[in-house]
Design a protein around this motif. Structure first.
Motif, PDB file in Angstrom:
ATOM      1  N   VAL A  33       0.874  -1.182   0.000  1.00 43.88           N
ATOM      2  CA  VAL A  33       0.000   0.000   0.000  1.00 43.88           C
ATOM      3  C   VAL A  33       0.905   1.224   0.000  1.00 43.88           C
ATOM      4  CG1 VAL A  33      -1.844   1.215   1.185  1.00 43.88           C
ATOM      5  CG2 VAL A  33      -1.769  -1.282   1.259  1.00 43.88           C
ATOM      6  N   THR A  34       0.867   2.005  -1.072  1.00 47.45           N
ATOM      7  CA  THR A  34       1.839   3.093  -1.236  1.00 47.45           C
ATOM      8  C   THR A  34       1.625   4.236  -0.246  1.00 47.45           C
ATOM      9  OG1 THR A  34       0.454   4.091  -2.954  1.00 47.45           O
ATOM     10  CG2 THR A  34       2.196   2.591  -3.673  1.00 47.45           C
ATOM     11  N   PHE A  35       0.446   4.333   0.340  1.00 44.80           N
ATOM     12  CA  PHE A  35       0.177   5.404   1.300  1.00 44.80           C
ATOM     13  C   PHE A  35       0.715   5.054   2.684  1.00 44.80           C
ATOM     14  CE2 PHE A  35      -2.538   7.704   4.364  1.00 44.80           C
ATOM     15  CZ  PHE A  35      -2.384   8.996   3.904  1.00 44.80           C
ATOM     16  N   SER A  36       0.487   3.817   3.117  1.00 43.85           N
ATOM     17  CA  SER A  36       0.877   3.414   4.470  1.00 43.85           C
ATOM     18  C   SER A  36       2.177   2.628   4.520  1.00 43.85           C
ATOM     19  CB  SER A  36      -0.234   2.553   5.088  1.00 43.85           C
ATOM     20  OG  SER A  36      -0.370   1.329   4.379  1.00 43.85           O
ATOM     21  N   GLY A  37       2.578   2.020   3.393  1.00 40.85           N
ATOM     22  CA  GLY A  37       3.763   1.176   3.396  1.00 40.85           C
ATOM     23  C   GLY A  37       3.495  -0.240   3.863  1.00 40.85           C
ATOM     24  N   HIS A  38       2.225  -0.576   4.156  1.00 36.00           N
ATOM     25  CA  HIS A  38       1.893  -1.927   4.594  1.00 36.00           C
ATOM     26  C   HIS A  38       2.014  -2.907   3.434  1.00 36.00           C
ATOM     27  CE1 HIS A  38      -0.739   0.024   7.953  1.00 36.00           C
ATOM     28  NE2 HIS A  38       0.545   0.034   8.239  1.00 36.00           N
ATOM     29  N   VAL A  55     -19.097 -11.502   4.517  1.00 35.18           N
ATOM     30  CA  VAL A  55     -18.080 -11.235   3.492  1.00 35.18           C
ATOM     31  C   VAL A  55     -16.696 -11.427   4.108  1.00 35.18           C
ATOM     32  CG1 VAL A  55     -17.110  -9.562   1.889  1.00 35.18           C
ATOM     33  CG2 VAL A  55     -19.574  -9.582   2.314  1.00 35.18           C
ATOM     34  N   VAL A  56     -15.944 -12.360   3.578  1.00 38.06           N
ATOM     35  CA  VAL A  56     -14.566 -12.594   4.010  1.00 38.06           C
ATOM     36  C   VAL A  56     -13.691 -12.626   2.762  1.00 38.06           C
ATOM     37  CG1 VAL A  56     -12.961 -14.142   5.175  1.00 38.06           C
ATOM     38  CG2 VAL A  56     -15.310 -13.910   6.029  1.00 38.06           C
ATOM     39  N   VAL A  57     -12.645 -11.802   2.748  1.00 34.39           N
ATOM     40  CA  VAL A  57     -11.759 -11.724   1.583  1.00 34.39           C
ATOM     41  C   VAL A  57     -10.365 -12.190   1.984  1.00 34.39           C
ATOM     42  CG1 VAL A  57     -13.068  -9.870   0.498  1.00 34.39           C
ATOM     43  CG2 VAL A  57     -11.185  -9.306   2.032  1.00 34.39           C
ATOM     44  N   ASP A  58      -9.551 -12.502   0.978  1.00 33.25           N
ATOM     45  CA  ASP A  58      -8.200 -13.007   1.235  1.00 33.25           C
ATOM     46  C   ASP A  58      -7.233 -11.891   1.617  1.00 33.25           C
ATOM     47  OD1 ASP A  58      -8.719 -15.838   0.425  1.00 33.25           O
ATOM     48  OD2 ASP A  58      -9.171 -14.860  -1.490  1.00 33.25           O
ATOM     49  N   ILE A  59      -7.343 -10.744   0.970  1.00 35.12           N
ATOM     50  CA  ILE A  59      -6.536  -9.572   1.328  1.00 35.12           C
ATOM     51  C   ILE A  59      -7.514  -8.482   1.749  1.00 35.12           C
ATOM     52  CG2 ILE A  59      -4.973  -7.785   0.478  1.00 35.12           C
ATOM     53  CD1 ILE A  59      -3.643  -9.839  -1.270  1.00 35.12           C
ATOM     54  N   ASP A  60      -7.559  -8.240   3.063  1.00 36.14           N
ATOM     55  CA  ASP A  60      -8.547  -7.334   3.650  1.00 36.14           C
ATOM     56  C   ASP A  60      -7.968  -5.929   3.753  1.00 36.14           C
ATOM     57  OD1 ASP A  60     -10.570  -6.104   4.978  1.00 36.14           O
ATOM     58  OD2 ASP A  60     -10.337  -7.224   6.858  1.00 36.14           O
ATOM     59  N   LEU A  61      -8.379  -5.050   2.835  1.00 35.46           N
ATOM     60  CA  LEU A  61      -7.892  -3.671   2.838  1.00 35.46           C
ATOM     61  C   LEU A  61      -8.650  -2.801   3.825  1.00 35.46           C
ATOM     62  CD1 LEU A  61      -7.371  -3.268  -1.010  1.00 35.46           C
ATOM     63  CD2 LEU A  61      -5.647  -3.741   0.739  1.00 35.46           C
ATOM     64  N   GLY A  62      -9.646  -3.375   4.496  1.00 36.76           N
ATOM     65  CA  GLY A  62     -10.331  -2.624   5.540  1.00 36.76           C
ATOM     66  C   GLY A  62      -9.393  -2.224   6.656  1.00 36.76           C
ATOM     67  N   GLN A  63      -8.265  -2.919   6.772  1.00 36.85           N
ATOM     68  CA  GLN A  63      -7.265  -2.576   7.786  1.00 36.85           C
ATOM     69  C   GLN A  63      -6.610  -1.230   7.509  1.00 36.85           C
ATOM     70  OE1 GLN A  63      -4.749  -6.196   8.826  1.00 36.85           O
ATOM     71  NE2 GLN A  63      -5.789  -6.975   6.997  1.00 36.85           N
ATOM     72  N   GLU A  64      -6.793  -0.704   6.302  1.00 32.57           N
ATOM     73  CA  GLU A  64      -6.184   0.586   5.941  1.00 32.57           C
ATOM     74  C   GLU A  64      -7.040   1.774   6.355  1.00 32.57           C
ATOM     75  OE1 GLU A  64      -3.089   0.766   4.736  1.00 32.57           O
ATOM     76  OE2 GLU A  64      -3.042  -1.421   4.903  1.00 32.57           O
ATOM     77  N   GLY A  65      -8.158   1.527   7.051  1.00 37.63           N
ATOM     78  CA  GLY A  65      -8.982   2.611   7.571  1.00 37.63           C
ATOM     79  C   GLY A  65      -9.613   3.456   6.488  1.00 37.63           C
ATOM     80  N   ARG A  66      -9.484   4.788   6.629  1.00 39.22           N
ATOM     81  CA  ARG A  66     -10.113   5.734   5.693  1.00 39.22           C
ATOM     82  C   ARG A  66      -9.672   5.490   4.258  1.00 39.22           C
ATOM     83  NH1 ARG A  66      -8.695  11.546   6.936  1.00 39.22           N
ATOM     84  NH2 ARG A  66     -10.154  11.910   5.222  1.00 39.22           N
ATOM     85  N   LEU A  67      -8.458   4.990   4.080  1.00 43.07           N
ATOM     86  CA  LEU A  67      -7.925   4.795   2.734  1.00 43.07           C
ATOM     87  C   LEU A  67      -8.791   3.834   1.929  1.00 43.07           C
ATOM     88  CD1 LEU A  67      -5.418   5.624   1.022  1.00 43.07           C
ATOM     89  CD2 LEU A  67      -4.383   3.474   1.750  1.00 43.07           C
ATOM     90  N   ALA A  68      -9.422   2.879   2.617  1.00 35.56           N
ATOM     91  CA  ALA A  68     -10.231   1.866   1.933  1.00 35.56           C
ATOM     92  C   ALA A  68     -11.709   2.224   1.895  1.00 35.56           C
ATOM     93  CB  ALA A  68     -10.039   0.513   2.616  1.00 35.56           C
ATOM     94  N   GLY A  69     -12.032   3.485   2.151  1.00 33.73           N
ATOM     95  CA  GLY A  69     -13.435   3.890   2.191  1.00 33.73           C
ATOM     96  C   GLY A  69     -14.174   3.705   0.876  1.00 33.73           C
ATOM     97  N   ARG A  70     -13.458   3.767  -0.253  1.00 39.07           N
ATOM     98  CA  ARG A  70     -14.098   3.612  -1.568  1.00 39.07           C
ATOM     99  C   ARG A  70     -13.831   2.226  -2.164  1.00 39.07           C
ATOM    100  NH1 ARG A  70     -14.953   8.418  -4.621  1.00 39.07           N
ATOM    101  NH2 ARG A  70     -13.892   7.502  -6.412  1.00 39.07           N
ATOM    102  N   GLY A 126     -10.565   1.818  -5.838  1.00 39.54           N
ATOM    103  CA  GLY A 126     -11.256   2.940  -5.219  1.00 39.54           C
ATOM    104  C   GLY A 126     -10.280   4.052  -4.920  1.00 39.54           C
ATOM    105  N   SER A 127      -9.839   4.129  -3.664  1.00 44.26           N
ATOM    106  CA  SER A 127      -8.837   5.131  -3.278  1.00 44.26           C
ATOM    107  C   SER A 127      -7.596   4.490  -2.682  1.00 44.26           C
ATOM    108  CB  SER A 127      -9.444   6.117  -2.272  1.00 44.26           C
ATOM    109  OG  SER A 127      -9.993   5.425  -1.161  1.00 44.26           O
ATOM    110  N   CYS A 128      -7.476   3.179  -2.777  1.00 44.03           N
ATOM    111  CA  CYS A 128      -6.344   2.451  -2.210  1.00 44.03           C
ATOM    112  C   CYS A 128      -5.421   1.997  -3.340  1.00 44.03           C
ATOM    113  CB  CYS A 128      -6.853   1.244  -1.402  1.00 44.03           C
ATOM    114  SG  CYS A 128      -5.624   0.490  -0.340  1.00 44.03           S
ATOM    115  N   ILE A 129      -4.192   2.524  -3.364  1.00 43.62           N
ATOM    116  CA  ILE A 129      -3.242   2.196  -4.429  1.00 43.62           C
ATOM    117  C   ILE A 129      -2.293   1.113  -3.940  1.00 43.62           C
ATOM    118  CG2 ILE A 129      -1.430   3.069  -5.941  1.00 43.62           C
ATOM    119  CD1 ILE A 129      -2.730   5.792  -5.824  1.00 43.62           C
ATOM    120  N   LEU A 130      -2.202   0.035  -4.711  1.00 39.62           N
ATOM    121  CA  LEU A 130      -1.355  -1.102  -4.379  1.00 39.62           C
ATOM    122  C   LEU A 130      -0.247  -1.245  -5.417  1.00 39.62           C
ATOM    123  CD1 LEU A 130      -4.143  -3.754  -3.623  1.00 39.62           C
ATOM    124  CD2 LEU A 130      -3.031  -2.214  -2.003  1.00 39.62           C
TER     125      LEU A 130
END
Length: 351
Positions: A245-250, A271-286, A336-340
């Motif tokens: 994640v280019t914003f957080s470095g995770h 809903v269960v996904v393999d890579i959960d971007l919800g951990q990125e908080g506001r970044l994953a809002g979209r 959305g708004s999360c760049i990987l």
């Protein structure tokens, strides 16, 4: 062993020596900054001597051609020039001191390649301090900048984590325009400017990039070059693919399974996904719950948008729903708004 003076080493080769050293990205940035500011120590120079590119070239030449010819007279650093005009940044450009810690050496094969007739060789930018590779499209354009969640601005390539939180990069800093594999760079009225080989660009000025060019965006220095043929690099070598994640470095490693779902888990909705971007908080809002999927076929990863609300962009271009597109190291996915950022981590060989 012949000793080369690191202070008189051509800057391109110095960058390669530091980039190939078994250090963490932030430690490479500290070493590079020490040389730029004249604060390098004998310990740093000795450390780089062991990985000296010029020495390696002499040894290779000796293997194939016999004794090496007399070296050229040192002419001092060549390549980029530092831009001396003042910078406007959000905080002081100071990196915290830390002891030198080595990490497993991750070799990257940067061999020169010849294009086949009619073939367009891919190109990329590489951030000097972090090794972050940015794949450039053969057609279209990319906007380089930084994410601003308050204003809802998402560039095609986010350089937030490459600048250690120092806001020298504007939201819309520069644009790369591509046509038939050639690339033009243009400053978009950034606060701290864009320079190519040390020459600042005027707003609206477009410069054709050539392999080996050095580009500076604010305090972020990068090089432009041909992209290696990645399949040849990783074939038969233990490696792990990951999204950063280019914003957080995770960093999220891709699990070894044929299908991987990216999105936001919501156990309440089942809903269960393999890579959960919800951990990125506001970044994953979209980011949608089931936003995109990645499948593995023959050692390649391919990505597909799953009909997400805000779409999936790959290197600046939206994917059509149901379209499967291969991923290559240096590619950037925007969910959305999360760049990987997609890349491989080569595992050290067991000795």
């Amino acid at each position: 062993m012949k000793v080369y003076d690191c202070r008189q080493c051509p800057k391109k080769k110095m960058i390669r020596c530091i980039d190939q050293s078994p250090c963490l990205p932030e430690e490479k940035a500290e070493i590079w900054k020490a040389f730029l500011t004249g604060q390098d120590t004998e310990a740093i120079r000795q450390f780089l001597q062991e990985r000296c590119i010029l020495r390696q070239e002499d040894e290779e030449r000796a293997l194939f051609q016999g004794p090496a010819p007399a070296p050229e007279e040192a002419t001092g650093p060549r390549g980029i020039q530092l831009v001396t005009r003042p910078l406007t940044i959000g905080q002081a450009d100071v990196m915290p001191g830390r002891p030198m810690v080595t990490a497993p050496l991750q070799e990257e094969l940067e061999e020169a390649e010849q294009a086949e007739p009619g073939e367009v060789l891919p190109c990329s930018l590489v951030v000097v301090s972090t090794g972050h590779r940015i794949s450039l499209p053969a057609e279209g354009e990319l906007v380089l900048g930084r994410i601003d969640l308050d204003l809802g601005f998402i560039p095609d390539v986010d350089l937030t984590s490459d600048t250690q939180g120092v806001h020298s990069i504007s939201r819309r800093h520069a644009r790369i325009a591509a046509f038939r594999g050639q690339h033009l760079i243009e400053d978009l009225g950034s606060t701290n400017g864009t320079a190519v080989n040390g020459c600042p660009l005027r707003q609206g000025q477009r410069v054709l990039l050539q392999p080996g060019d050095h580009i500076t965006l604010g305090l972020c220095e990068m090089t432009y070059n041909r992209t290696p043929r990645w399949l040849g690099i990783y074939r038969g070598r233990p490696s792990r693919a990951f999204f950063l994640v280019t914003f957080s470095g995770h960093r999220y490693y891709l699990p070894p399974q044929p299908e991987i779902i990216l999105g936001r888990s919501d156990p309440g909705k089942g809903v269960v996904v393999d890579i959960d971007l919800g951990q990125e908080g506001r970044l994953a809002g979209r980011t949608s719950w089931r936003h995109a999927r990645v499948i593995e076929e023959g050692g390649l990863h391919l990505v597909e948008d799953l009909g997400s609300t805000h779409g999936t962009r790959l290197n600046g271009s939206f994917l059509e729903a149901g379209e499967l597109v291969p991923l290559h190291p240096g590619d950037h996915l925007c969910l959305g708004s999360c760049i990987l950022y997609y890349n491989f981590e080569v595992q050290p060989e067991k000795g």
